[in-house]
Design a protein around this motif. Structure first.
Motif, mmCIF file in Angstrom:
data_model
loop_
_atom_site.group_PDB
_atom_site.id
_atom_site.type_symbol
_atom_site.label_atom_id
_atom_site.label_comp_id
_atom_site.label_asym_id
_atom_site.label_seq_id
_atom_site.Cartn_x
_atom_site.Cartn_y
_atom_site.Cartn_z
ATOM 1 N N CYS A 57 6.047 -4.725 -5.561
ATOM 2 C CA CYS A 57 5.490 -4.054 -6.744
ATOM 3 C C CYS A 57 6.456 -3.011 -7.309
ATOM 4 O O CYS A 57 7.096 -2.270 -6.562
ATOM 5 N N HIS A 59 5.909 -0.298 -8.649
ATOM 6 C CA HIS A 59 5.507 1.106 -8.465
ATOM 7 C C HIS A 59 6.152 1.728 -7.221
ATOM 8 O O HIS A 59 6.844 2.732 -7.313
ATOM 9 N N CYS A 80 -2.098 -4.902 -7.160
ATOM 10 C CA CYS A 80 -1.322 -4.508 -5.977
ATOM 11 C C CYS A 80 -2.256 -3.901 -4.934
ATOM 12 O O CYS A 80 -3.079 -3.047 -5.253
ATOM 13 N N HIS A 83 -1.810 0.613 -4.464
ATOM 14 C CA HIS A 83 -2.433 1.627 -5.352
ATOM 15 C C HIS A 83 -3.119 0.977 -6.534
ATOM 16 O O HIS A 83 -3.342 1.615 -7.559
HETATM 17 FE FE1 FES Z 1 1.924 -1.283 -6.045
HETATM 18 FE FE2 FES Z 1 1.744 1.320 -5.781
HETATM 19 S S1 FES Z 1 3.056 -0.005 -4.749
HETATM 20 S S2 FES Z 1 0.541 0.028 -6.930
#
Ligand code: FES
Length: 157
Positions: A57, A59, A80, A83
């Protein structure tokens, strides 16, 4: 005369296409986790379509192959597991929920952050599934996590 068999021209494969699995396998699992040229990639089979994207992901490197698929405004998104960020399977766009300040009722809506997760091309030929990595010269946020090694669970935060 002689009988001629018409052979259908198979779908052309890119030179850099990499075999990742069989159509049969994906029918059951609906997703394949794999590595293409050192890059972790996940291929989803959702509503008859194939979608390949970076597995980590954008993020924080969460394992998208362990996420659930959710429909958001008619777009299939992977959520994901870390988070709960939503990523459109087709485009790699990141979606977020916000309030439109023009709207006096302040209702929450979904907005796009643009393409955040790198998507890749899937080709199916003779019952086999191939992935061609997209052009890494165009940067994408998920590139940052694409070559690191992560544990799948739990979230490191
Ligand atoms: Fe995917 Fe934070 S790592 S939402």
């Amino acid at each position: 005369g002689q009988q001629q068999t018409v052979i259908q021209e198979p779908e052309e494969l890119d030179e850099s296409a990499v075999l990742v699995g069989k159509v049969e396998d994906l029918k059951v699992s609906k997703r394949i986790r794999t590595t293409v040229n050192d890059r972790e990639v996940v291929i989803f089979h959702h509503l008859g379509k194939y979608h390949a994207m970076d597995l980590r992901c954008y993020h924080s490197g969460g394992p998208l192959h362990l996420g659930e698929i959710e429909d958001i405004n008619g777009k299939a998104c992977i959520v994901c597991p870390w988070h709960k960020y939503k990523i459109v399977l087709e485009t790699g766009e990141g979606l977020y929920q916000g309030v439109n300040h023009q709207d006096p009722k302040r209702t929450k809506q979904w907005f796009s952050k643009g393409k955040k997760q790198r998507t890749h091309k899937v080709t199916v030929k003779d019952g086999k599934i191939y992935v061609t990595l997209s052009d890494v010269n165009e940067r994408c946020d998920s590139d940052f996590y694409a070559k690191e090694k992560f544990n799948d669970e739990p979230c490191p935060d």
